[in-house]
Design an enzyme around this catalytic site. Structure first.
Site, mmCIF file in Angstrom:
data_model
loop_
_atom_site.group_PDB
_atom_site.id
_atom_site.type_symbol
_atom_site.label_atom_id
_atom_site.label_comp_id
_atom_site.label_asym_id
_atom_site.label_seq_id
_atom_site.Cartn_x
_atom_site.Cartn_y
_atom_site.Cartn_z
ATOM 1 N N LYS A 99 0.834 -1.159 -0.110
ATOM 2 C CA LYS A 99 0.200 0.055 -0.354
ATOM 3 C C LYS A 99 0.892 1.294 0.080
ATOM 4 O O LYS A 99 1.438 1.584 0.907
ATOM 5 C CB LYS A 99 -0.670 -0.039 1.324
ATOM 6 C CG LYS A 99 -2.261 0.603 1.039
ATOM 7 C CD LYS A 99 -2.095 2.032 0.839
ATOM 8 C CE LYS A 99 -1.806 3.153 1.989
ATOM 9 N NZ LYS A 99 -1.597 4.478 1.616
ATOM 10 N N CYS A 128 14.068 11.161 6.031
ATOM 11 C CA CYS A 128 13.944 10.833 7.486
ATOM 12 C C CYS A 128 15.513 10.902 7.999
ATOM 13 O O CYS A 128 15.716 11.225 9.147
ATOM 14 C CB CYS A 128 13.587 9.329 7.598
ATOM 15 S SG CYS A 128 14.422 8.155 6.362
#
Ligand code: NAD
Length: 523
Positions: free
Chosen positions: A169, A276
């Site tokens: 997903k 990140c």
């Protein structure tokens, strides 16, 4: 390209963040279609596992070849959906995936093979142990928008090579990049049901979590990560959580300031700061603080901000207005609390709605949001420190622990400081690049997550260890079986002394007491 989504009520819309141009609209997968995708994946997984690592590795080789051939088109898709410069898409996404495939092609067979487990205990010497690495079955991957190709692809390749089926997903903001990945995998020979996409927003991710998956690998924010961990706990579902970061960079006075300032600028602004592993906090020894500020400012104002499709641009837009708002709020809070703006500091409305100027802030403190919360935007906040211990304390003063960097000419000193930092990765004289080292495990401690992706540790997350124990003398009853009594107790007492007593004398006495244990009558 096929998408496994039945027509649901919702749609997701992919938009070019640099231009606002509509790229495509996609139906959201419904709960039922997510469930059905997972069921199909489960049916297909057994044959995929039965292929064996060698044939799966051959398919990975084909994937690598196809991706290499289509590298420019894939990079341009990434730029269209995220805004980052095409060259960045090549370097930080396509190249990372090509190399992750290289690592698995070279090492997966060895890393996945059975291992002998020799026994040290005398009581179990007459057995042979073997460790098998079993694929989980169906691995669900839920991924973010900031590296919409490299993150899901590296995780998918490890899961697939280990013999799992994958249902991915992707972020609702970057479905086209996931469709590119799907089309390459299928073209390489991964069966349709062994790798499937379910498109949609968070509700499609939540539906995937509720389906009959065997493990979830999630990359995204701490807020969503906590939600996922809570839902997974209800099912005792194993998870890998790759969450946010607030990576510190420590610049010691003996560092090469020209190189360190270039690293700070690239590390803070690559992908418009939406990484990140971005340099989100920079600590500089006071004796070189002013020189470092000047160097960073001078390099920042030279950066060219614009559309990623233009090869002359260095920094693209942010992904959407909400992200811009967070950046603006953090910068305003810092300014209000006394930070100095040396470069940037505001939106670049002339370029479009999502552009923010690369920003250098000086004299920041840990009272400011910019030093405590993940900003995820093009801001380099810099603070002075006096002693190394103060720098280490500041670096560790964070709820996050993804990565960190230390800048010094003294390598061994850098390594000794690295041991004192609580982070999944500490780089000495580099920033961000650890993500591109396929051999290195990627992941964090504290709020930055649980588990690892990449490298041998990442591959290990895709299998569970099964220990198979083989008795070499199957016609012999075990000495520890029933038929207890005073004699057996004395023998066992002696047997423990034989193995574990410190002195030789006591061991020999133990051996004498243990005599006859093998011929003892058992039920
Ligand atoms: P996000 O948490 O908003 O979304 C990530 C994914 O989770 C998306 O696909 C989203 O649709 C899905 N999702 C949302 N709610 C869900 C739910 N309830 N159940 C299941 N899935 C759900 O994160 P984002 O904004 O896409 O990504 C940015 C964040 O990701 C930053 O915090 C960044 O630091 C982090 N990140 C971490 C790493 C790492 O390796 N540690 C790498 C990249 C990004």
């Amino acid at each position: 390209m096929s998408v496994n989504s039945e027509i649901g009520a919702g749609k997701i819309v992919s938009v070019n963040p640099a231009t606002g141009e509509l790229i495509g609209q996609f139906e959201c997968a419904t709960e039922d279609s997510v469930q059905a995708a997972v069921e199909r994946a489960r049916c297909a997984q057994a044959d995929w596992q039965a292929l064996g690592p060698q044939r799966r590795i051959a398919i990975l080789g084909k994937f690598q070849e196809l991706l290499h051939r289509r590298k420019t088109e894939v990079a341009e898709w990434i730029t269209r959906e995220t805004g980052k410069p095409v060259v960045e898409a090549l370097v930080t996404e396509v190249s990372v995936v090509l190399d992750a495939a290289r690592f698995l092609i070279e090492h997966a067979q060895r890393l996945l093979r059975d291992d002998a487990v020799p026994h040290g205990n005398l009581a179990t010497k007459l057995k042979r142990g073997r460790l098998l690495r079993e694929p989980y079955g169906v691995i669900a991957i839920v991924s973010p928008w900031n590296y919409p190709f490299s993150i899901p692809a590296t995780e998918t390749l490890s899961a697939l090579v280990a013999g799992n089926a994958v249902v991915l997903k992707p972020s609702e903001l970057t479905p086209s990049c996931a469709l590119e990945l799907q089309s390459l995998l299928h073209a390489a020979g991964v069966p349709q049901d062994v790798f499937q996409l379910v498109l949609g927003d968070g509700s499609a991710g939540a539906a995937l979590l509720q389906a009959e998956i065997d493990k979830l690998v999630f990359t995204g924010s701490v807020v969503t990560g906590k939600r996922i961990a809570a839902a997974a706990a209800q099912k005792l579902l194993p998870v890998v959580l790759e969450l946010g970061g607030k990576d510190p960079m420590i610049v010691l006075e003996d560092a090469d300031l020209d190189v360190a300032s270039s690293a700070a600028v690239w590390g803070a602004f690559v992908n418009a700061g939406q990484t990140c592993l971005s340099v989100e906090r920079c600590y500089v020894q006071r004796s070189v603080y002013d020189r470092f500020l000047d160097a960073c400012t001078e390099k920042t104002v030279r950066l060219r901000v614009g559309k990623g499709m233009d090869p002359e641009m260095d920094v693209g837009p942010l992904i959407h207005e909400r992200q811009l708002h967070i950046v603006e709020t953090h910068v305003d809070d810092a300014k209000a609390r006394g930070a100095r703006v040396l470069a940037g500091g505001s939106r670049l409305a002339d370029l479009g709605t999502n552009f923010f100027a690369p920003t250098v802030l000086a004299d920041v403190t840990h009272d400011m949001r910019i030093m405590r919360e993940e900003t995820f935007g093009p801001v380099l906040p810099i603070m002075a420190f006096d002693t190394e211990q103060e720098a280490i304390r500041l670096a560790n003063d964070s709820e996050y622990g993804l990565a960190a960097s230390i800048w010094t000419r003294d390598r061994s000193h850098g390594e000794s400081l690295a041991r004192q930092i609580r982070a999944g990765t500490v780089m000495i004289n580099d920033v961000v690049s650890c993500f591109a080292i396929s051999e290195a495990p990627h992941g964090g401690v504290k709020a930055s997550g649980i588990g690892r992706t990449h490298g041998a540790f990442g591959l290990n997350e895709m299998v569970w260890p099964k220990y198979v124990d083989l008795e070499l003398l199957p016609r012999m009853k075990k000495v520890w079986w029933y038929g207890y009594g005073q004699n057996f107790r004395r023998q066992m007492d002696g047997f423990l002394d034989l193995q574990f007593a410190r002195g030789l004398k006591q061991r020999l006495r133990g051996a004498l007491r243990a005599r006859g244990v093998l011929s003892r009558k058992r039920l």
